[in-house]
Design an enzyme around this catalytic site. Structure first.
Site, PDB file in Angstrom:
ATOM      1  N   ASP A 257     -11.238  64.192 -11.162  1.00 59.36           N
ATOM      2  CA  ASP A 257     -11.109  65.602 -11.543  1.00 59.36           C
ATOM      3  C   ASP A 257     -11.576  65.905 -12.964  1.00 59.36           C
ATOM      4  O   ASP A 257     -11.845  67.055 -13.287  1.00 59.36           O
ATOM      5  CB  ASP A 257      -9.647  66.067 -11.376  1.00 59.36           C
ATOM      6  CG  ASP A 257      -8.637  65.177 -12.092  1.00 59.36           C
ATOM      7  OD1 ASP A 257      -9.058  64.272 -12.830  1.00 59.36           O
ATOM      8  OD2 ASP A 257      -7.419  65.383 -11.910  1.00 59.36           O
ATOM      9  N   HIS A 258     -11.689  64.893 -13.810  1.00 57.12           N
ATOM     10  CA  HIS A 258     -12.021  65.146 -15.217  1.00 57.12           C
ATOM     11  C   HIS A 258     -13.529  65.156 -15.473  1.00 57.12           C
ATOM     12  O   HIS A 258     -14.080  66.121 -15.988  1.00 57.12           O
ATOM     13  CB  HIS A 258     -11.388  64.079 -16.121  1.00 57.12           C
ATOM     14  CG  HIS A 258      -9.933  64.288 -16.410  1.00 57.12           C
ATOM     15  ND1 HIS A 258      -8.972  64.290 -15.437  1.00 57.12           N
ATOM     16  CD2 HIS A 258      -9.277  64.499 -17.573  1.00 57.12           C
ATOM     17  CE1 HIS A 258      -7.782  64.493 -16.001  1.00 57.12           C
ATOM     18  NE2 HIS A 258      -7.941  64.624 -17.293  1.00 57.12           N
TER      19      HIS A 258
ATOM     20  N   ASP B   9      -1.697  59.988 -16.458  1.00 55.04           N
ATOM     21  CA  ASP B   9      -2.046  61.269 -17.055  1.00 55.04           C
ATOM     22  C   ASP B   9      -0.742  61.894 -17.530  1.00 55.04           C
ATOM     23  O   ASP B   9       0.262  61.877 -16.801  1.00 55.04           O
ATOM     24  CB  ASP B   9      -2.731  62.182 -16.038  1.00 55.04           C
ATOM     25  CG  ASP B   9      -3.327  63.390 -16.734  1.00 55.04           C
ATOM     26  OD1 ASP B   9      -4.548  63.397 -16.983  1.00 55.04           O
ATOM     27  OD2 ASP B   9      -2.560  64.319 -17.059  1.00 55.04           O
TER      28      ASP B   9
ATOM     29  N   ARG C 253      -2.994  72.712 -23.515  1.00 54.29           N
ATOM     30  CA  ARG C 253      -3.235  72.176 -24.870  1.00 54.29           C
ATOM     31  C   ARG C 253      -4.288  72.974 -25.619  1.00 54.29           C
ATOM     32  O   ARG C 253      -5.317  73.322 -25.038  1.00 54.29           O
ATOM     33  CB  ARG C 253      -3.713  70.716 -24.789  1.00 54.29           C
ATOM     34  CG  ARG C 253      -2.660  69.835 -24.236  1.00 54.29           C
ATOM     35  CD  ARG C 253      -2.941  68.349 -24.348  1.00 54.29           C
ATOM     36  NE  ARG C 253      -1.694  67.689 -24.005  1.00 54.29           N
ATOM     37  CZ  ARG C 253      -1.579  66.579 -23.291  1.00 54.29           C
ATOM     38  NH1 ARG C 253      -2.651  65.947 -22.875  1.00 54.29           N
ATOM     39  NH2 ARG C 253      -0.390  66.095 -23.032  1.00 54.29           N
TER      40      ARG C 253
ATOM     41  N   SER D  32      -2.054  63.267 -24.789  1.00 56.08           N
ATOM     42  CA  SER D  32      -2.568  62.561 -23.620  1.00 56.08           C
ATOM     43  C   SER D  32      -1.975  61.170 -23.440  1.00 56.08           C
ATOM     44  O   SER D  32      -1.516  60.536 -24.390  1.00 56.08           O
ATOM     45  CB  SER D  32      -4.080  62.451 -23.788  1.00 56.08           C
ATOM     46  OG  SER D  32      -4.591  61.352 -23.081  1.00 56.08           O
TER      47      SER D  32
ATOM     48  N   ARG E 181      -3.942  58.772 -22.565  1.00 62.90           N
ATOM     49  CA  ARG E 181      -5.127  57.903 -22.577  1.00 62.90           C
ATOM     50  C   ARG E 181      -4.872  56.611 -23.352  1.00 62.90           C
ATOM     51  O   ARG E 181      -4.604  56.623 -24.544  1.00 62.90           O
ATOM     52  CB  ARG E 181      -6.346  58.659 -23.127  1.00 62.90           C
ATOM     53  CG  ARG E 181      -6.237  59.116 -24.557  1.00 62.90           C
ATOM     54  CD  ARG E 181      -7.387  60.043 -24.941  1.00 62.90           C
ATOM     55  NE  ARG E 181      -7.233  61.331 -24.273  1.00 62.90           N
ATOM     56  CZ  ARG E 181      -7.623  62.496 -24.784  1.00 62.90           C
ATOM     57  NH1 ARG E 181      -8.221  62.548 -25.960  1.00 62.90           N
ATOM     58  NH2 ARG E 181      -7.434  63.613 -24.131  1.00 62.90           N
TER      59      ARG E 181
HETATM   60  C1  MIC Z   1      -5.389  65.600 -21.212  1.00 62.61           C
HETATM   61  O1  MIC Z   1      -5.019  66.656 -20.740  1.00 62.61           O
HETATM   62  O2  MIC Z   1      -5.362  65.338 -22.428  1.00 62.61           O
HETATM   63  C2  MIC Z   1      -5.907  64.538 -20.261  1.00 62.61           C
HETATM   64  C3  MIC Z   1      -7.349  64.444 -20.456  1.00 62.61           C
HETATM   65  O3  MIC Z   1      -5.650  64.925 -18.929  1.00 62.61           O
HETATM   66  C4  MIC Z   1      -5.169  63.240 -20.575  1.00 62.61           C
HETATM   67  C5  MIC Z   1      -5.684  62.067 -19.877  1.00 62.61           C
HETATM   68  C6  MIC Z   1      -6.942  61.514 -20.464  1.00 62.61           C
HETATM   69  O4  MIC Z   1      -7.120  61.506 -21.678  1.00 62.61           O
HETATM   70  O5  MIC Z   1      -7.747  61.036 -19.668  1.00 62.61           O
HETATM   71  C7  MIC Z   1      -3.667  63.288 -20.360  1.00 62.61           C
HETATM   72  O6  MIC Z   1      -3.085  64.337 -20.382  1.00 62.61           O
HETATM   73  O7  MIC Z   1      -3.028  62.225 -20.241  1.00 62.61           O
HETATM   74 FE1  SF4 Z   2      -6.942  68.063 -16.571  1.00 67.01          FE
HETATM   75 FE2  SF4 Z   2      -5.378  67.185 -18.569  1.00 67.01          FE
HETATM   76 FE3  SF4 Z   2      -6.320  69.681 -18.549  1.00 67.01          FE
HETATM   77 FE4  SF4 Z   2      -4.502  69.002 -16.824  1.00 67.01          FE
HETATM   78  S1  SF4 Z   2      -4.271  69.057 -19.039  1.00 67.01           S
HETATM   79  S2  SF4 Z   2      -6.334  70.185 -16.382  1.00 67.01           S
HETATM   80  S3  SF4 Z   2      -5.050  66.886 -16.349  1.00 67.01           S
HETATM   81  S4  SF4 Z   2      -7.530  67.805 -18.712  1.00 67.01           S
END
Ligand code: MIC
Ligand code: SF4
Length: 641
Positions: A64-65, A119, A379, A535, A537
């Site tokens: 999805d990313h 995630d 975010r 995140s 990550r």
């Molecule tokens: C985000 O919203 O920051 C992400 C991208 O979904 C991350 C995961 C990632 O960095 O791949 C998260 O929320 O954990």
């Molecule tokens: Fe995707 Fe993270 Fe954004 Fe949710 S917050 S839509 S999981 S990038």
């Protein structure tokens, strides 16, 4: 004493430890999810365990990313993930199908179950009465291999809801209010549990918006009870069989309680550049907007897009605004079309994208210089949108659509009557493209497809006896993982290649960081409160470790980041005296004379010498963590054990 919903979920899954707040416990994991940006590493790690098949009740691999395929990299990763899912017995949800959390809620989540996801927004499942926790990929890999998940037994923060939301006010405003009250670190060490008569007024997708966005409180997770509303949602998904009731006991006790009267809430908005920078919309109304995005795992359900479509009927998007819709899932899209609610969006001038994360993680949709972007995302950390000095505001779909119509930040109550709408009793499932797991004998025949973007996992050494290094960066409070390991269209495609992605560590703060770290060889980072928020990550630990970062010293750490640091053998120290933070300057020379011994001894206190001054610090980790740190990381440790 009675139990809360969260405590019941934990008790039913407890495999180790006692449910005493602050103590380490281990719980059985029923379900896992991964997304592509953290998933490639998670599956390389799963492979390293040598398991033949996932050991959970259900595991899903979502893409999805990384949906933009500007070269081979993301496409390589997608093929790798599909072949991994086929090989190891997972469900696979391909690109275009939608956001992991939204689909999981619709098709797989069940009350009473535990879910571990790579995630940080995995708590979306809490809207269904699940214990749904975000973690680093390695922890999820271990859960897929059948190992329990360890965490510190959280305290329970009860949020008592009373009353009913007024027109134009929605679930997003509930969590904006919580963020306004307790900030992005107010939930650290807690599970947020919602209770009280107001709960019954919220649908499951409303609840999921709240538990999803609750990740921004730093909480371990958030949870709602499972009640008649939950049953009705599962029925609408053709999954009523999986329903069970789950409510707190009458005499359950919460460690903290706050009350929110839903009927007193008004439309709220988080200003740049933190989700807790919340004010009433009317305070910032009138500021011109140039981009409005409705989507993300927080607010892209059928309800959300239906409200937007209904509000747009007979109206048009302002000519200065790029109004964009990122649907949460294929199911949302199919039902929106089926109900006749796609037409008003298209005719009003909305740009309709495929279902997925897209601009929420900087995969396109960067705003123009110096302009305001309004988003229904969770975010708005600085630069996350892909534009330097961005001005991103977070709001509900109602505020978003009202502002898209007028071209300026608008309190949606100014639009007049709240549009009437209904949602289907029975949803079109929208899971045509979800691949179920293959039977074991067929799965074993699958060959895993590894394109050139998939680099092997780096090897790491054990913790040395004595450690000497340099303080390369001294940072303020609330540093996010987006600061440490940025994402976006240029960097995300490198998630499967640690040497390549490590070049971008802290690049937003110091473009030369990677070069300096390699030159210094041994690096310490100093931070303030809530270091590593955001995140899950693990690249924010793994890539710095690759560059030689071995010790981090902060006033406090965010939960998932701290766990990731330990998993990759970085020692997370906190100041015994927070005032000592002032005594450290970047460039300082660090000596920890007996690091290994100090970690092995089990003692909490140790001394770090920086530029000749002794600084007392604390190592707040469990005995298991100490073993992992000594081994140089969880994979090393798991191989030994
Ligand atoms: C985000 O919203 O920051 C992400 C991208 O979904 C991350 C995961 C990632 O960095 O791949 C998260 O929320 O954990
Ligand atoms: Fe995707 Fe993270 Fe954004 Fe949710 S917050 S839509 S999981 S990038």
């Amino acid at each position: 004493m009675g139990l809360t919903v969260a405590e019941k979920l934990i008790a039913a899954h407890l495999v180790d430890g006692e449910m005493q707040k602050g103590q380490e416990i281990s719980i059985r994991i029923d379900q896992t999810l991964t997304q592509d940006a953290t998933g490639t590493m998670a599956y390389l790690e799963f492979e390293a365990t040598g398991m033949d098949r996932v050991q959970t009740e259900l595991s899903v691999c979502y893409v999805d990313h990384n949906l933009v395929q500007s070269d081979f990299k993301n496409a390589d990763d997608h093929r790798f993930l599909q072949s991994v899912a086929r090989r190891y017995g997972l469900y696979f949800s391909p690109p275009g199908n939608g956001i992991s959390h939204q689909i999981h809620l619709e098709r797989f989540g069940l009350p009473g179950k535990t879910l571990l996801g790579s995630d940080s927004h995995t708590p979306t499942g809490g809207g269904l009465g699940m214990l749904a926790i975000g973690a680093g990929g390695l922890d999820v890999a271990m859960a897929m291999a059948g190992r329990p998940f360890s965490l510190i037994m959280p305290k329970i923060y009860g949020v008592r809801l009373v009353g009913r939301l007024r027109p134009w006010v929605s679930a997003r405003d509930v969590l904006l209010e919580v963020l306004r009250r307790i900030s992005v670190k107010g939930g650290v060490g807690y599970i947020m549990e919602y209770f009280g008569p107001g709960v019954a007024e919220l649908s499951v997708t409303d609840r999921a918006t709240i538990t999803n966005f609750g990740a921004e409180l730093g909480a371990t997770t958030s949870v709602f009870p499972s009640d008649a509303v939950t049953r009705a949602f599962l029925e609408s998904q053709g999954r009523a069989d999986g329903w069970q009731e789950l409510t707190a006991d009458e005499d359950a006790e919460y460690d903290e309680v706050m009350e929110i009267d839903l009927s007193t809430l008004e439309p709220l908005i988080a200003c740049p550049s933190s989700p807790d920078n919340v004010v009433p919309v009317r305070e910032v109304a009138g500021r011109p907007v140039h981009q409005v995005l409705v989507g993300s795992c927080s607010n892209s359900s059928l309800r959300d897009l239906t409200v937007v479509a209904k509000a747009l009927e007979g109206r048009a998007v302002h000519p200065d605004v790029s109004f964009e819709i990122n649907p949460g899932s294929r199911q949302v899209l199919e039902n929106l079309i089926d109900q006749g609610n796609m037409m008003p969006l298209v005719q009003a001038g909305a740009r309709i994208h495929q279902a997925g994360c897209l601009g929420c993680i900087g995969m396109g949709q960067a705003p123009a210089t110096g302009t305001i972007s309004l988003r229904t995302f969770p975010r708005n950390f600085p630069g996350r949108s892909g534009t330097k000095n961005d001005q991103v505001y977070l709001c509900s779909p109602e505020v978003a659509v009202a502002s898209a119509i007028t071209g300026k930040i608008t309190d949606p109550r100014d639009l007049g009557a709240y549009p009437a709408f209904t949602l289907p009793d029975r949803y079109l499932p929208g899971d045509e493209r979800i691949e179920p797991p293959l039977p074991a004998d067929e799965a074993r025949k699958i060959e895993i497809v590894r394109g050139p973007n998939i680099a092997p996992f780096p090897e790491f050494d054990e913790l040395p006896d004595r450690w000497e290094g340099t303080v390369l960066l001294k940072l303020e409070d609330n540093i996010t993982t987006d600061h440490i390991m940025p994402a976006g269209a240029k960097i995300l495609p490198l998630r499967s290649n640690i040497p390549a992605i490590s070049e971008y560590v802290f690049s937003q703060i110091d473009a030369e960081f990677a070069a300096k770290a390699k030159q210094a060889g041994n690096v310490m980072i100093v931070g303030g409160e809530n270091y590593g928020q955001g995140s899950s990550r693990e690249h924010a630990a793994l890539a710095p470790r690759y560059l030689g970062v071995r010790v981090k010293l902060a006033k406090s750490f965010a939960r998932i980041h701290k766990a990731n640091l330990i998993n990759f053998g970085i020692v997370p120290l906190t100041f015994a005296e927070p005032a000592d933070y002032e005594r450290i300057t970047a460039g300082g020379r660090v000596v920890i004379a007996d690091l290994r011994q100090a970690v092995a001894s089990g003692g909490r206190e140790l001394t770090v010498e920086i530029d000749g001054q002794p600084i007392p610090v604390l190592l707040d980790v469990s005995d298991r963590h100490r073993q992992i740190l000594l081994a140089g990381g969880l994979l090393n440790w798991a191989k030994k054990n």
